[in-house]
Enzyme design. Structure first.
Site, mmCIF file in Angstrom:
data_model
loop_
_atom_site.group_PDB
_atom_site.id
_atom_site.type_symbol
_atom_site.label_atom_id
_atom_site.label_comp_id
_atom_site.label_asym_id
_atom_site.label_seq_id
_atom_site.Cartn_x
_atom_site.Cartn_y
_atom_site.Cartn_z
ATOM 1 N N TYR A 112 31.119 35.919 31.772
ATOM 2 C CA TYR A 112 31.119 34.563 31.225
ATOM 3 C C TYR A 112 30.135 33.670 31.963
ATOM 4 O O TYR A 112 30.512 32.632 32.505
ATOM 5 C CB TYR A 112 32.535 33.966 31.305
ATOM 6 C CG TYR A 112 33.584 34.910 30.810
ATOM 7 C CD1 TYR A 112 33.698 35.170 29.443
ATOM 8 C CD2 TYR A 112 34.423 35.594 31.681
ATOM 9 C CE1 TYR A 112 34.629 36.075 28.967
ATOM 10 C CE2 TYR A 112 35.357 36.502 31.208
ATOM 11 C CZ TYR A 112 35.449 36.735 29.861
ATOM 12 O OH TYR A 112 36.364 37.629 29.393
ATOM 13 N N TYR A 156 44.838 35.316 24.577
ATOM 14 C CA TYR A 156 43.627 36.035 24.980
ATOM 15 C C TYR A 156 43.914 37.530 24.969
ATOM 16 O O TYR A 156 44.899 37.983 25.567
ATOM 17 C CB TYR A 156 43.151 35.619 26.376
ATOM 18 C CG TYR A 156 41.973 36.448 26.824
ATOM 19 C CD1 TYR A 156 40.700 36.210 26.314
ATOM 20 C CD2 TYR A 156 42.132 37.513 27.709
ATOM 21 C CE1 TYR A 156 39.620 36.999 26.675
ATOM 22 C CE2 TYR A 156 41.053 38.311 28.079
ATOM 23 C CZ TYR A 156 39.801 38.047 27.557
ATOM 24 O OH TYR A 156 38.735 38.836 27.913
ATOM 25 N N ASP A 208 50.857 42.591 24.287
ATOM 26 C CA ASP A 208 49.726 42.764 25.192
ATOM 27 C C ASP A 208 50.210 42.423 26.605
ATOM 28 O O ASP A 208 50.320 41.261 26.963
ATOM 29 C CB ASP A 208 48.590 41.828 24.748
ATOM 30 C CG ASP A 208 47.392 41.852 25.693
ATOM 31 O OD1 ASP A 208 47.493 42.477 26.779
ATOM 32 O OD2 ASP A 208 46.367 41.237 25.357
ATOM 33 N N LYS A 243 44.638 46.492 33.394
ATOM 34 C CA LYS A 243 44.487 45.800 34.676
ATOM 35 C C LYS A 243 45.167 46.480 35.870
ATOM 36 O O LYS A 243 44.544 47.291 36.530
ATOM 37 C CB LYS A 243 44.923 44.342 34.522
ATOM 38 C CG LYS A 243 43.903 43.544 33.715
ATOM 39 C CD LYS A 243 44.072 42.048 33.853
ATOM 40 C CE LYS A 243 42.851 41.294 33.386
ATOM 41 N NZ LYS A 243 42.876 40.835 31.989
HETATM 42 C C1 LIG Z 1 42.168 41.081 30.761
HETATM 43 C C2 LIG Z 1 42.944 41.084 29.518
HETATM 44 C C3 LIG Z 1 42.543 41.822 28.392
HETATM 45 C C4 LIG Z 1 41.237 42.589 28.342
HETATM 46 O O1 LIG Z 1 41.164 43.594 29.289
HETATM 47 P P1 LIG Z 1 39.726 44.155 29.766
HETATM 48 O O2 LIG Z 1 40.067 45.307 30.647
HETATM 49 O O3 LIG Z 1 39.052 43.025 30.465
HETATM 50 O O4 LIG Z 1 38.998 44.581 28.530
HETATM 51 C C5 LIG Z 1 43.357 41.810 27.272
HETATM 52 N N1 LIG Z 1 44.502 41.108 27.256
HETATM 53 C C6 LIG Z 1 44.923 40.392 28.309
HETATM 54 C C7 LIG Z 1 46.221 39.664 28.223
HETATM 55 C C8 LIG Z 1 44.155 40.350 29.467
HETATM 56 O O5 LIG Z 1 44.563 39.597 30.511
#
Ligand SMILES: *Cc1c(COP(=O)(O)O)cnc(C)c1O
Length: 428
Positions: A17, A144, A245, A274
């Site tokens: 970014y 997000y 997610d 993550k």
């Molecule tokens: C970081 C994140 C993503 C994307 O993961 P990347 O490994 O950066 O592609 C998707 N959803 C949430 C909630 C996130 O925090």
């Protein structure tokens, strides 16, 4: 790394970014151990970010290192098409064990965004298998889900600047986000917007996708568990599958192993990423119910059409296996609860500060929402000079420290935030 390396970086390397002509200053990290990042100049700073929620046990962890070394001696990678290997099988076993019994088919991929793409493709193919062509998803604003196209299309339209990609992005349904926060009283009106959309469009919607409880990059807000419960009821009523997610929240960050446990509901598909490898190497997983998997598999097409080159990478799986072992051995629940208590004690009083609009704590997440936008470059320099690594965005100063952080180290982080708030020049 010398000054000319830093200049080279400045001129030739994109960072997340950021602008290529006017980037934020970059700090050169040459090594990291425990909660410390070691800078170019030898200075050690305390990490408040866990490298974006991932390094939960700190850096250079001997058990993670050992697992990676052990695996590298066997093989770093092997294709996953028609081949399997012990690290992937062990990890799938563990993930199925840790998650609710309904979730039992694992798809490995290489990043969180891809895990989301995979989940969305699964649901489109699920409906296709049932003879329906559904392509719309329903989500809430301020979410997000990643930076690839499908993930971006369900992320907050303003934050991910949908208008730039106008004709490339599919349009989905966005409801108002819930206003009742985690510790507030539940307000039934929070549901109205979502309920209206799902009622009107239920036959078009392939799936509902949400970050459970914590909306991360979209504003670091914690919403009420009853909202999640009611969403689940509506999804069940209209037979629309639900994707959670948990890429940021998974593996204990909110005080529960998974954030959805706060509401006691189970999704049809769960996305993890993550922290899954303890911040060592990239890996993500999309775990679905066998109902979804079987519906796709028993159809005419039969195969699920996705397969990354590095799918199920053995090194990443080995790291993830070791990470989960440490998580259990370290008693993450106590670690996170101790961090939560101290964050409450140190940060909640800041609510009275004239530059502060709100303070929110959940598990090992501390958020100080300021009144005004923050001058990131200036405040970051101040933090580094104070011996901490904190990377605010917009009006938010937040920390998600490694679970192994001790009381003193955490105080250094929270004290730096306190001090920063007194400096008017950090606020635009
Ligand atoms: C970081 C994140 C993503 C994307 O993961 P990347 O490994 O950066 O592609 C998707 N959803 C949430 C909630 C996130 O925090």
């Amino acid at each position: 790394m010398n000054q000319s390396d830093i200049m080279f970086d400045y001129k030739h390397i994109w960072h997340p970014y950021s602008s290529m002509t006017n980037p934020l200053p970059c700090y050169s990290v040459i090594s990291a151990k425990g909660v410390y990042l070691k800078l170019n100049n030898g200075k050690k700073i305390i990490d408040g970010m866990s490298s974006w929620w991932s390094a939960i046990h700190g850096y250079n962890h001997p058990i993670l290192n050992k697992a990676l070394k052990k695996q590298i001696k066997k093989m770093s990678h092997v294709m996953f098409g028609s081949i399997t290997h012990p690290a992937a099988v062990a990890l799938a076993r563990k993930l199925i064990d840790l998650t609710p019994k309904e979730l039992d088919c694992v798809f490995f991929s290489d990043s969180g965004s891809v895990a989301i793409e995979v989940a969305m493709k699964m649901l489109i193919q699920y409906w296709y298998s049932l003879g329906q062509r559904r392509k719309f998803f329903l989500t809430i604003r301020h979410g997000y889900h990643g930076d690839t196209f499908a993930a971006m299309s369900i992320s907050d339209p303003k934050n991910s600047i949908h208008k730039i990609y106008n004709n490339f992005l599919p349009k989905h349904f966005f409801s108002d986000p819930p206003m009742s926060s985690f510790h507030d009283k539940w307000n039934e009106n929070d549901l109205i917007s979502f309920q209206e959309i799902i009622e009107k469009n239920s036959l078009k919607i392939a799936g509902v996708i949400l970050e459970p409880i914590v909306q991360g990059v979209g504003g670091m807000k914690f919403y009420h568990p009853i909202y999640l419960k009611k969403i689940k009821c509506l999804c069940d009523y209209y037979s629309i599958p639900l994707i959670f997610d948990e890429i940021a929240t998974g593996f204990g960050r909110t005080g529960k192993l998974f954030a959805f446990e706060h509401a006691n509901v189970v999704p049809d598909i769960l996305c993890l990423g993550k922290a899954i490898t303890g911040g060592t190497i990239t890996l993500a997983a999309t775990i679905s119910s066998s109902h979804i998997a079987k519906t796709i598999s028993n159809s005419k097409i039969g195969c699920f059409m996705h397969g990354p080159t590095y799918m199920g990478n053995p090194l990443a799986c080995a790291a993830a296996n070791a990470n989960i072992k440490i998580l259990q051995k370290n008693k993450w629940k106590i670690q996170v609860s101790n961090i939560e208590q101290q964050l409450c004690k140190d940060l909640l009083p800041l609510i009275n500060h004239h530059n502060v609009n709100n303070v929110r704590i959940l598990g090992a997440i501390g958020v100080v929402e300021c009144m005004r936008l923050i001058n990131i470059a200036l405040i970051q320099k101040f933090f580094v000079n104070n011996g901490v690594w904190i990377r605010p965005f917009k009006k938010l100063i937040y920390i998600v420290p490694p679970y192994i952080i001790d009381t003193k180290q955490l105080s250094v982080l929270t004290n730096s935030i306190k001090k920063a708030l007194d400096n008017a020049s950090f606020f635009l």
